[in-house]
Scaffold this active site. Structure first.
Site, mmCIF file in Angstrom:
data_model
loop_
_atom_site.group_PDB
_atom_site.id
_atom_site.type_symbol
_atom_site.label_atom_id
_atom_site.label_comp_id
_atom_site.label_asym_id
_atom_site.label_seq_id
_atom_site.Cartn_x
_atom_site.Cartn_y
_atom_site.Cartn_z
ATOM 1 N N TYR A 17 -6.942 -1.821 -3.715
ATOM 2 C CA TYR A 17 -5.556 -1.693 -3.270
ATOM 3 C C TYR A 17 -4.675 -2.696 -4.025
ATOM 4 O O TYR A 17 -3.604 -2.352 -4.533
ATOM 5 C CB TYR A 17 -5.476 -1.903 -1.756
ATOM 6 C CG TYR A 17 -4.071 -1.881 -1.213
ATOM 7 C CD1 TYR A 17 -3.298 -0.719 -1.266
ATOM 8 C CD2 TYR A 17 -3.511 -3.020 -0.650
ATOM 9 C CE1 TYR A 17 -2.005 -0.700 -0.769
ATOM 10 C CE2 TYR A 17 -2.215 -3.003 -0.152
ATOM 11 C CZ TYR A 17 -1.474 -1.843 -0.214
ATOM 12 O OH TYR A 17 -0.188 -1.830 0.280
ATOM 13 N N GLU A 39 3.023 0.159 7.289
ATOM 14 C CA GLU A 39 3.313 -1.189 7.801
ATOM 15 C C GLU A 39 3.550 -1.153 9.310
ATOM 16 O O GLU A 39 3.173 -2.085 10.021
ATOM 17 C CB GLU A 39 4.500 -1.813 7.076
ATOM 18 C CG GLU A 39 4.241 -2.152 5.633
ATOM 19 C CD GLU A 39 3.087 -3.114 5.393
ATOM 20 O OE1 GLU A 39 2.692 -3.864 6.318
ATOM 21 O OE2 GLU A 39 2.567 -3.120 4.266
ATOM 22 N N TRP A 47 -4.856 -5.291 7.405
ATOM 23 C CA TRP A 47 -4.578 -4.262 6.409
ATOM 24 C C TRP A 47 -5.826 -3.465 6.047
ATOM 25 O O TRP A 47 -5.754 -2.276 5.763
ATOM 26 C CB TRP A 47 -3.961 -4.903 5.158
ATOM 27 C CG TRP A 47 -3.429 -3.845 4.252
ATOM 28 C CD1 TRP A 47 -3.886 -3.545 3.018
ATOM 29 C CD2 TRP A 47 -2.385 -2.914 4.520
ATOM 30 N NE1 TRP A 47 -3.177 -2.486 2.491
ATOM 31 C CE2 TRP A 47 -2.252 -2.076 3.403
ATOM 32 C CE3 TRP A 47 -1.536 -2.693 5.609
ATOM 33 C CZ2 TRP A 47 -1.317 -1.049 3.324
ATOM 34 C CZ3 TRP A 47 -0.596 -1.670 5.527
ATOM 35 C CH2 TRP A 47 -0.504 -0.864 4.401
#
Length: 181
Positions: A17, A39, A47
């Site tokens: 990522y 988000e 995350w």
């Protein structure tokens, strides 16, 4: 060995990522809407968990196409809230749907998320002055909230700006920092 942001070393998923997506400037509105939505889902979680569910979230939310999400009916929303393949937080799901409806309505007024995010933002890619970035973030949060967007607080909005490459917050010794200037 290539230096990266320290958080990227926690897993292969985070490494990929970081190296391929995080902080890459995007002006594609669908991608910006996806980043903002992810988000929202990330708030209070890590995350890596969001990345684990991302492909299922993309499928459940029709590749984050605002028009398709805005058209979801109550029974479809109820199905999402019990879908074990995604993050099933009703408030977060409802916020993404509400934001899609706001965005679609704003399109009728010739408003775009891309324009709102990138107007005056080009300078942010080159500066790391905390007060400049914080002020831009606060202004964007105020604008989005005023327009009716949900769950767009200072932390989630700042993370959205980082992920979308509006603010280049790669660590100073990270090879991506210079690449993305």
């Amino acid at each position: 060995m290539t230096e990266r942001c320290s958080w990227a070393a926690k897993s292969t998923q985070l490494l990929l990522y970081h190296d391929l997506e995080w902080g890459v400037p995007t002006r594609d509105e669908r991608q910006l809407f996806e980043n903002l939505s992810l988000e929202i889902f990330q708030a209070g979680l890590n995350w890596q968990l969001v990345l684990k569910y991302r492909s299922a979230l993309r499928e459940a939310f029709m590749d984050f196409e605002p028009e398709a999400i805005a058209a979801l009916r109550d029974e479809q929303i109820d199905v999402l809230c019990v879908d074990e393949t995604i993050i099933r937080n009703r408030q977060k799901i409802s916020a993404v749907i509400a934001n899609a409806k706001v965005l679609v309505a704003l399109h009728d007024l010739d408003w775009s998320l891309t324009e709102a995010v990138w107007t005056n933002a080009v300078l942010l890619q080159r500066t790391h002055e905390t007060d400049v970035c914080a002020r831009f973030n606060a202004d964007l949060v105020h604008t989005l909230s005023h327009l009716g967007f949900k769950r767009v607080g200072l932390k989630s909005c700042y993370a959205f700006l980082q992920a979308s490459g509006v603010i280049n917050d790669h660590e100073t010794d990270c090879y991506r920092r210079l690449e993305l200037l």
